[in-house]
Motif scaffolding. Sequence first.
Motif, PDB file in Angstrom:
ATOM      1  N   GLY A 285      -3.850  -6.454 -17.171  1.00 41.90           N
ATOM      2  CA  GLY A 285      -4.529  -5.646 -16.173  1.00 41.90           C
ATOM      3  C   GLY A 285      -4.717  -4.234 -16.660  1.00 41.90           C
ATOM      4  N   PRO A 286      -5.794  -3.592 -16.227  1.00 42.30           N
ATOM      5  CA  PRO A 286      -6.004  -2.211 -16.625  1.00 42.30           C
ATOM      6  C   PRO A 286      -4.927  -1.295 -16.046  1.00 42.30           C
ATOM      7  CG  PRO A 286      -7.741  -2.951 -15.103  1.00 42.30           C
ATOM      8  CD  PRO A 286      -6.857  -4.124 -15.370  1.00 42.30           C
ATOM      9  N   SER A 287      -4.859  -0.084 -16.551  1.00 40.46           N
ATOM     10  CA  SER A 287      -3.854   0.871 -16.062  1.00 40.46           C
ATOM     11  C   SER A 287      -4.084   1.183 -14.595  1.00 40.46           C
ATOM     12  CB  SER A 287      -3.940   2.169 -16.859  1.00 40.46           C
ATOM     13  OG  SER A 287      -3.690   1.908 -18.204  1.00 40.46           O
ATOM     14  N   GLY A 288      -2.992   1.321 -13.880  1.00 41.89           N
ATOM     15  CA  GLY A 288      -3.086   1.755 -12.492  1.00 41.89           C
ATOM     16  C   GLY A 288      -3.481   0.667 -11.513  1.00 41.89           C
ATOM     17  N   THR A 289      -3.350  -0.613 -11.934  1.00 40.34           N
ATOM     18  CA  THR A 289      -3.744  -1.694 -11.016  1.00 40.34           C
ATOM     19  C   THR A 289      -2.577  -2.314 -10.278  1.00 40.34           C
ATOM     20  OG1 THR A 289      -3.692  -3.149 -12.906  1.00 40.34           O
ATOM     21  CG2 THR A 289      -5.852  -2.567 -12.039  1.00 40.34           C
ATOM     22  N   GLY A 290      -1.391  -1.797 -10.478  1.00 38.95           N
ATOM     23  CA  GLY A 290      -0.263  -2.315  -9.701  1.00 38.95           C
ATOM     24  C   GLY A 290       0.655  -3.261 -10.451  1.00 38.95           C
ATOM     25  N   LYS A 291       0.558  -3.285 -11.774  1.00 39.30           N
ATOM     26  CA  LYS A 291       1.413  -4.204 -12.532  1.00 39.30           C
ATOM     27  C   LYS A 291       2.893  -3.811 -12.420  1.00 39.30           C
ATOM     28  CE  LYS A 291      -0.715  -3.471 -16.483  1.00 39.30           C
ATOM     29  NZ  LYS A 291      -1.575  -2.365 -16.010  1.00 39.30           N
ATOM     30  N   SER A 292       3.147  -2.525 -12.581  1.00 38.73           N
ATOM     31  CA  SER A 292       4.546  -2.085 -12.483  1.00 38.73           C
ATOM     32  C   SER A 292       5.057  -2.191 -11.047  1.00 38.73           C
ATOM     33  CB  SER A 292       4.696  -0.650 -12.989  1.00 38.73           C
ATOM     34  OG  SER A 292       4.397  -0.589 -14.370  1.00 38.73           O
ATOM     35  N   VAL A 293       4.166  -1.928 -10.097  1.00 38.33           N
ATOM     36  CA  VAL A 293       4.554  -2.072  -8.682  1.00 38.33           C
ATOM     37  C   VAL A 293       4.949  -3.528  -8.409  1.00 38.33           C
ATOM     38  CG1 VAL A 293       3.634  -2.053  -6.316  1.00 38.33           C
ATOM     39  CG2 VAL A 293       3.241  -0.092  -7.822  1.00 38.33           C
TER      40      VAL A 293
ATOM     41  N   ALA B 182       0.856  -1.189   0.000  1.00 40.42           N
ATOM     42  CA  ALA B 182       0.000   0.000   0.000  1.00 40.42           C
ATOM     43  C   ALA B 182       0.891   1.238   0.000  1.00 40.42           C
ATOM     44  CB  ALA B 182      -0.894   0.004   1.235  1.00 40.42           C
ATOM     45  N   PHE B 183       0.385   2.299  -0.593  1.00 38.72           N
ATOM     46  CA  PHE B 183       1.018   3.609  -0.447  1.00 38.72           C
ATOM     47  C   PHE B 183       0.051   4.438   0.380  1.00 38.72           C
ATOM     48  CE2 PHE B 183       2.715   1.945  -4.468  1.00 38.72           C
ATOM     49  CZ  PHE B 183       4.077   2.008  -4.195  1.00 38.72           C
ATOM     50  N   GLY B 184       0.392   4.703   1.606  1.00 43.34           N
ATOM     51  CA  GLY B 184      -0.547   5.343   2.514  1.00 43.34           C
ATOM     52  C   GLY B 184      -1.750   4.436   2.687  1.00 43.34           C
ATOM     53  N   SER B 185      -2.940   4.987   2.436  1.00 39.92           N
ATOM     54  CA  SER B 185      -4.147   4.174   2.588  1.00 39.92           C
ATOM     55  C   SER B 185      -4.537   3.504   1.268  1.00 39.92           C
ATOM     56  CB  SER B 185      -5.301   5.052   3.076  1.00 39.92           C
ATOM     57  OG  SER B 185      -5.543   6.055   2.102  1.00 39.92           O
ATOM     58  N   HIS B 186      -3.762   3.748   0.231  1.00 37.17           N
ATOM     59  CA  HIS B 186      -4.078   3.211  -1.099  1.00 37.17           C
ATOM     60  C   HIS B 186      -3.459   1.807  -1.253  1.00 37.17           C
ATOM     61  CE1 HIS B 186      -3.550   3.701  -5.736  1.00 37.17           C
ATOM     62  NE2 HIS B 186      -4.423   2.767  -5.415  1.00 37.17           N
ATOM     63  N   VAL B 187      -4.301   0.790  -1.149  1.00 37.87           N
ATOM     64  CA  VAL B 187      -3.818  -0.592  -1.292  1.00 37.87           C
ATOM     65  C   VAL B 187      -3.634  -0.889  -2.776  1.00 37.87           C
ATOM     66  CG1 VAL B 187      -4.336  -3.022  -0.885  1.00 37.87           C
ATOM     67  CG2 VAL B 187      -5.001  -1.297   0.808  1.00 37.87           C
TER      68      VAL B 187
HETATM   69  N1  LIG Z   1       6.075   5.129  -5.399  1.00 37.90           N
HETATM   70  C1  LIG Z   1       4.744   5.301  -5.364  1.00 37.90           C
HETATM   71  N2  LIG Z   1       4.159   6.088  -4.443  1.00 37.90           N
HETATM   72  C2  LIG Z   1       2.819   6.250  -4.388  1.00 37.90           C
HETATM   73  N3  LIG Z   1       1.963   5.648  -5.230  1.00 37.90           N
HETATM   74  C3  LIG Z   1       2.470   4.848  -6.173  1.00 37.90           C
HETATM   75  C4  LIG Z   1       3.877   4.625  -6.294  1.00 37.90           C
HETATM   76  N4  LIG Z   1       4.101   3.760  -7.329  1.00 37.90           N
HETATM   77  C5  LIG Z   1       2.867   3.468  -7.809  1.00 37.90           C
HETATM   78  N5  LIG Z   1       1.909   4.100  -7.125  1.00 37.90           N
HETATM   79  C6  LIG Z   1       0.456   3.991  -7.377  1.00 37.90           C
HETATM   80  O1  LIG Z   1       0.119   2.624  -7.448  1.00 37.90           O
HETATM   81  C7  LIG Z   1      -0.880   2.401  -8.425  1.00 37.90           C
HETATM   82  C8  LIG Z   1      -0.431   1.317  -9.374  1.00 37.90           C
HETATM   83  O2  LIG Z   1       0.631   1.809 -10.146  1.00 37.90           O
HETATM   84  P1  LIG Z   1       1.329   0.946 -11.297  1.00 37.90           P
HETATM   85  O3  LIG Z   1       1.816  -0.338 -10.728  1.00 37.90           O
HETATM   86  O4  LIG Z   1       2.332   1.825 -11.938  1.00 37.90           O
HETATM   87  O5  LIG Z   1       0.110   0.665 -12.290  1.00 37.90           O
HETATM   88  P2  LIG Z   1       0.110  -0.136 -13.667  1.00 37.90           P
HETATM   89  O6  LIG Z   1      -0.755  -1.329 -13.456  1.00 37.90           O
HETATM   90  O7  LIG Z   1      -0.511   0.804 -14.675  1.00 37.90           O
HETATM   91  O8  LIG Z   1       1.526  -0.477 -13.998  1.00 37.90           O
HETATM   92  C9  LIG Z   1      -1.146   3.737  -9.087  1.00 37.90           C
HETATM   93  O9  LIG Z   1      -2.310   4.279  -8.522  1.00 37.90           O
HETATM   94  C10 LIG Z   1       0.063   4.563  -8.738  1.00 37.90           C
HETATM   95  O10 LIG Z   1      -0.255   5.903  -8.651  1.00 37.90           O
END
Ligand SMILES: Nc1ncnc2c1ncn2[C@@H]1O[C@H](COP(=O)(O)OP(=O)(O)O)[C@@H](O)[C@H]1O
Length: 266
Positions: free
Chosen positions: A46-54, A22-27
């Motif tokens: 996965g759709p954009s912003g779902t955490g794939k890159s994370v 999670a980033f803060g309260s954002h899981v």
């Molecule tokens: N270092 C970070 N700090 C805060 N939020 C982040 C960070 N990295 C990613 N996020 C948030 O995590 C969510 C998933 O990001 P990401 O994995 O890049 O999505 P995608 O599935 O498009 O690759 C997004 O809402 C993004 O804003």
Amino acid sequence: MPEHPAPSDDTPAIVLDGVSKAFGSHVVLDKVSLTVRKESIMVMLGPSGTGKSVLLRCLVGLLRPDAGRVLVFGEDVARLDPERPADRKHLFRIRRRFGMLFQDGALFDDMTVGENVAFPMRMHTDLSGKEIKARVADKLARVGLPTAAGKFPSELSGGMRKRVAFARAIALEPDIVLCDEPSSGLDPVMAATLDELILELHQTLGMTFVVITHDTAEAAKIADTIGLLSKGQLVTYGPREQVLGSDHPALRQFFERSTEGPIQVV
Ligand SMILES: Nc1ncnc2c1ncn2[C@@H]1O[C@H](COP(=O)(O)OP(=O)(O)O)[C@@H](O)[C@H]1O
Ligand SMILES: [Mg+2]
């Protein structure tokens, strides 16, 4: 180059076990568990912003999950704290097993193609200039650019630049190649040739591939395992045929490019 201990044959390349972030309260990742077999091609949709890159960043230890294990050939990356020197060394050793094709994987514009591909070898090995040159030629030949070494990135098409980034990603002969949306920004024909390149490298070099995409055609073409990440959860994961034949609503929505379904546009 230091040799890695050969893992026993049944050790998976990657195991995620209850990984949350999670980033803060954002899981962003919510208890994701999966296994990537050695020498397989796993495609994560996965759709954009779902955490794939994370997810990818957690694999290489660039991000530490809040909970769960991230096993790379049996070693838990999530336990390693980059602030601790001993862990840091260990982390770098594991990271060396990965080749990374980042989403925004830009080349160094002031370096030639050859220098770009040589860069990781200069940074991480003590190979001689002659050896590096030979390896650069080998890698560029593998990605179908045998005569590009002296060119600058600005002289190449978008598809060719992607190939150079690929050559750089495999420069250190990694065990696992991570590709974050490799075909984004490419036209369909270039994207298809990139898919073929992944299949070819997989076949000839026997590497494990983890490919992130939102291109379902790409998944159907190259994957042997497909996952779908939605709202931080792995909603489906399994062998290609099984997933392609599944009637899971989120999956069908994704494949049918529909706005109706469990995946909500935010
Ligand atoms: N270092 C970070 N700090 C805060 N939020 C982040 C960070 N990295 C990613 N996020 C948030 O995590 C969510 C998933 O990001 P990401 O994995 O890049 O999505 P995608 O599935 O498009 O690759 C997004 O809402 C993004 O804003
Ligand atoms: Mg991404």
